[in-house]
Design an enzyme around this catalytic site. Structure first.
Site, PDB file in Angstrom:
ATOM      1  N   LYS A 112       4.076   8.888  -9.656  1.00 20.29           N
ATOM      2  CA  LYS A 112       3.585   7.671  -9.902  1.00 20.29           C
ATOM      3  C   LYS A 112       4.052   7.913 -11.175  1.00 20.29           C
ATOM      4  O   LYS A 112       4.207   6.704 -11.537  1.00 20.29           O
ATOM      5  CB  LYS A 112       1.976   7.823  -9.813  1.00 20.29           C
ATOM      6  CG  LYS A 112       1.735   7.274  -8.622  1.00 20.29           C
ATOM      7  CD  LYS A 112       1.260   6.244  -8.154  1.00 20.29           C
ATOM      8  CE  LYS A 112       1.379   5.128  -6.638  1.00 20.29           C
ATOM      9  NZ  LYS A 112       0.680   5.789  -6.362  1.00 20.29           N
ATOM     10  N   LYS A 192       9.763   1.836   5.303  1.00 10.07           N
ATOM     11  CA  LYS A 192       8.333   2.139   6.184  1.00 10.07           C
ATOM     12  C   LYS A 192       7.294   0.481   6.736  1.00 10.07           C
ATOM     13  O   LYS A 192       7.293   0.033   5.180  1.00 10.07           O
ATOM     14  CB  LYS A 192       7.109   3.080   5.711  1.00 10.07           C
ATOM     15  CG  LYS A 192       5.970   3.128   6.049  1.00 10.07           C
ATOM     16  CD  LYS A 192       5.214   4.350   5.354  1.00 10.07           C
ATOM     17  CE  LYS A 192       3.992   4.164   5.734  1.00 10.07           C
ATOM     18  NZ  LYS A 192       3.019   4.919   5.184  1.00 10.07           N
ATOM     19  N   LYS A 195       3.773  -4.449   2.766  1.00  2.97           N
ATOM     20  CA  LYS A 195       4.109  -5.344   1.941  1.00  2.97           C
ATOM     21  C   LYS A 195       4.803  -5.635   0.885  1.00  2.97           C
ATOM     22  O   LYS A 195       5.383  -6.539   0.680  1.00  2.97           O
ATOM     23  CB  LYS A 195       2.187  -5.946   1.668  1.00  2.97           C
ATOM     24  CG  LYS A 195       1.911  -6.768   1.692  1.00  2.97           C
ATOM     25  CD  LYS A 195       0.575  -7.375   1.652  1.00  2.97           C
ATOM     26  CE  LYS A 195      -0.415  -8.425   1.845  1.00  2.97           C
ATOM     27  NZ  LYS A 195      -1.892  -9.085   1.081  1.00  2.97           N
TER      28      LYS A 195
END
Ligand code: SF4
Length: 330
Positions: A112, A192, A195
């Site tokens: 992250k 994968k 959205k």
């Protein structure tokens, strides 16, 4: 008494077939055997969200999909994380028993930091502690996870173990229940289904929308012409056929290998299979969507039931930690 399952899910809005096959159908099955607590983790979402403008809409759409798919609010507790504020208290308490070094070595924290260097907020590093608080607050004994989430659960187990050894036993060590379903690859055939990659098919999509989406799917790159023999095992459309057209998998495989079917027709069959599989779901969703207050009623009821458990746990934690005022017996 049945064991308690806890699972947290980010508010991602309308669910796609990857969510359904990988998580939601498992949630539905688990509620037959366990006492299930399903939480929409809106606080976790704040660590990466840039705007909360559509957060409430996403929560609403997601719960609508869950209920239409078969999660039963009579059997399972469904609620939004921030609506039970005791999780923030427990997060603070658990943060006091968690060495910072444990958190700084978490691979997803490092990822992250690379992904959003402009927003390395405190919540990112504290994420595993909040996740532990989520599970521990409801004394979750079983947590359904994919293999990629096992390290997070192991850290949660370490944190509760440390708490229990410092202050006395309060929390069961949560056990992983591996989701057997492989993760579903998106229409790009690479990532994968998600959205954020725009490679998804929503479970609430209409038959026309499903067809339009399936048309965009990548197939076996070796099949440049209709007459080229295909390699179904390398084609994501074929992988989706295995979920949605199981009775015709052998036939489709053989036709593909011998160039007996073209990709356009193969995709039409897939779109039709997905559409008919999801038809009962779409019908139930339309019925639920016609009751404007229903989702809020389900979430309010879930909040009440979750809060009752949370209050008991916090009382117990405070007692063990010596945070409750001493009652003068004189
Ligand atoms: S015919 Fe079907 S399985 Fe074969 S490559 Fe085309 S889309 Fe994939």
């Amino acid at each position: 008494m049945a064991k308690r399952v806890f699972s947290g899910f980010r508010p991602t809005g309308r669910q796609h077939i990857g969510n359904y096959l990988g998580a939601v159908q498992n949630f539905i099955a688990l509620q037959e055997e366990y006492d299930c607590v399903y939480c929409i983790v809106d606080l976790h979402a704040l660590t990466t969200l840039e705007s909360t403008e559509i957060l409430q809409q996403d929560i609403h759409e997601m719960v609508l999909d869950w209920l239409a798919a078969g999660i039963d609010p009579q059997k399972s507790i469904i609620f939004v994380q921030s609506h039970v504020p005791q999780v923030e208290e427990l997060h603070t308490m658990l943060s006091m028993v968690t060495p910072l070094s444990w958190l700084l070595r978490v691979p997803t924290f490092k990822e992250k930091v690379k992904k959003q260097p402009q927003n390395v907020n405190y919540g990112l590093v504290g994420y595993p502690v909040l996740m532990t608080a989520d599970i521990a607050l409801y004394k979750g004994e079983i947590v359904p996870v994919g293999e990629d989430q096992l390290p997070h659960l192991e850290l949660a187990r370490e944190i509760v173990r440390r708490f229990n050894s410092l202050y006395g036993f309060v929390f069961p060590e949560p056990q992983a229940k591996l989701t057997l379903f492989p993760s579903v690859i998106g229409l790009d055939g690479v990532q994968k289904m998600s959205k954020s990659y725009n490679n998804q098919i929503e479970i609430a999509a209409s038959p026309e929308e499903i067809l339009e989406r399936v048309k965009t799917a990548f197939t076996d790159p070796a099949r440049k012409r209709r007459s080229d023999p295909g390699h179904p095992e390398e084609c994501n459309v074929f992988r989706l056929h295995k979920f949605f057209t199981p009775a015709r998998v052998e036939e489709i495989s053989s036709e593909c290998i011998h160039a007996g079917i073209g990709c356009v027709d193969c995709k039409k069959i897939l779109a039709q299979s997905i559409s008919s599989t999801l038809e009962p779901f779409r019908e139930r969703r339309a019925v639920l969507a016609s009751k404007p207050d229903y989702i809020n009623e389900v979430l309010d009821d879930g909040t009440r039931r979750a809060e009752a458990i949370a209050k008991e746990t916090i009382k117990e934690v405070k007692e063990k930690m010596g945070l409750l005022r001493r009652v003068n017996s004189e």
